[in-house]
Scaffold this motif. Sequence first.
Motif, PDB file in Angstrom:
ATOM      1  N   ILE A 165       0.852  -1.174   0.000  1.00 43.41           N
ATOM      2  CA  ILE A 165       0.000   0.000   0.000  1.00 43.41           C
ATOM      3  C   ILE A 165       0.892   1.229   0.000  1.00 43.41           C
ATOM      4  CG2 ILE A 165      -1.820   1.265   1.182  1.00 43.41           C
ATOM      5  CD1 ILE A 165      -2.700  -1.344   2.456  1.00 43.41           C
ATOM      6  N   ASP A 195      -6.924   3.172  -4.070  1.00 42.87           N
ATOM      7  CA  ASP A 195      -7.754   2.618  -3.004  1.00 42.87           C
ATOM      8  C   ASP A 195      -9.096   3.330  -3.045  1.00 42.87           C
ATOM      9  OD1 ASP A 195      -8.759   1.311  -0.847  1.00 42.87           O
ATOM     10  OD2 ASP A 195      -7.514   2.304   0.639  1.00 42.87           O
ATOM     11  N   SER A 210     -13.449  -0.924   0.756  1.00 45.03           N
ATOM     12  CA  SER A 210     -12.613  -0.780  -0.428  1.00 45.03           C
ATOM     13  C   SER A 210     -13.156  -1.659  -1.541  1.00 45.03           C
ATOM     14  CB  SER A 210     -11.171  -1.180  -0.112  1.00 45.03           C
ATOM     15  OG  SER A 210     -10.410  -1.253  -1.288  1.00 45.03           O
ATOM     16  N   ARG A 248      -6.779  -2.329   4.105  1.00 42.16           N
ATOM     17  CA  ARG A 248      -6.422  -1.061   4.707  1.00 42.16           C
ATOM     18  C   ARG A 248      -6.336  -1.206   6.217  1.00 42.16           C
ATOM     19  NH1 ARG A 248      -9.917   2.909   4.383  1.00 42.16           N
ATOM     20  NH2 ARG A 248     -11.678   1.805   3.532  1.00 42.16           N
TER      21      ARG A 248
END
Length: 253
Positions: A165, A195, A210, A248
């Motif tokens: 990420i 994202d 997401s 996330r």
Amino acid sequence: MKKTLLIIMALAGLFLSASVSEVMAQTYYYYDIYTGKKTPITLNENKLVVSIPRDYDEISKRVRANVQALFWTQDYIFEFFFITRSDYEKLTSLDFWEEDAKSVIVTPSYIQDDDKGDFFREIFALPYVIIHLKKEGDLDLLTPYLEKYRLKNDWQGPWSPLSCILCLTLDSEKGPLEIANEMFESGVFSASVPDFAYPSYGSDPNTVRSITTTQQPSSTYDLQGRKLSNCKWSNSQIRKGIYVKDGRKFVVK
């Protein structure tokens, strides 16, 4: 005759300009994280996201005091305010915003439909780009892109060493959609997608999900990569700490 010709040419120019604008409005897209398929989306000019670093509490307080967020959520890096364009314009007109704007990241909203046009969904670009490496040894390949786009590698999940990420910073000059598309088109990575999030209306109106993981079971992991059973973001039974859900990280206090 000459005057008539000029009028016709002017009208043709206006028509061509409108056609070009319409085509350009349809050129937003992202690459599906699973298939690599180019997926068209439409810019939603009426809504956007204001992401404020968690250390900037005073800015968050001023935003709360001056606009009514459509919904709000946070992770351990940012507080996310999902607001209307009119509220954002209100913020930009306030005296404090010129200085506050130097410390926040503003990202757009889009409209996504299914391929059949059966539904339309608002999706919001958070200041992250999700990358899938082709093999574990490719982690170093991220370095030139971190420098080029002024990103930081926020996370490499122990549950999936091929997934990373990347987080936009206050110095990033491009948005998550443009960065993700350019990184995928480089051919270096197996997947690269912003994202995107959408509101998950239910018991907690401030929960977002997401879209990059909706084809997989929704699971929660701790930082050691251990899967937690039957957990929700707001589950009070989860011990305090940092966890990962839908790709996330979030904080349980």
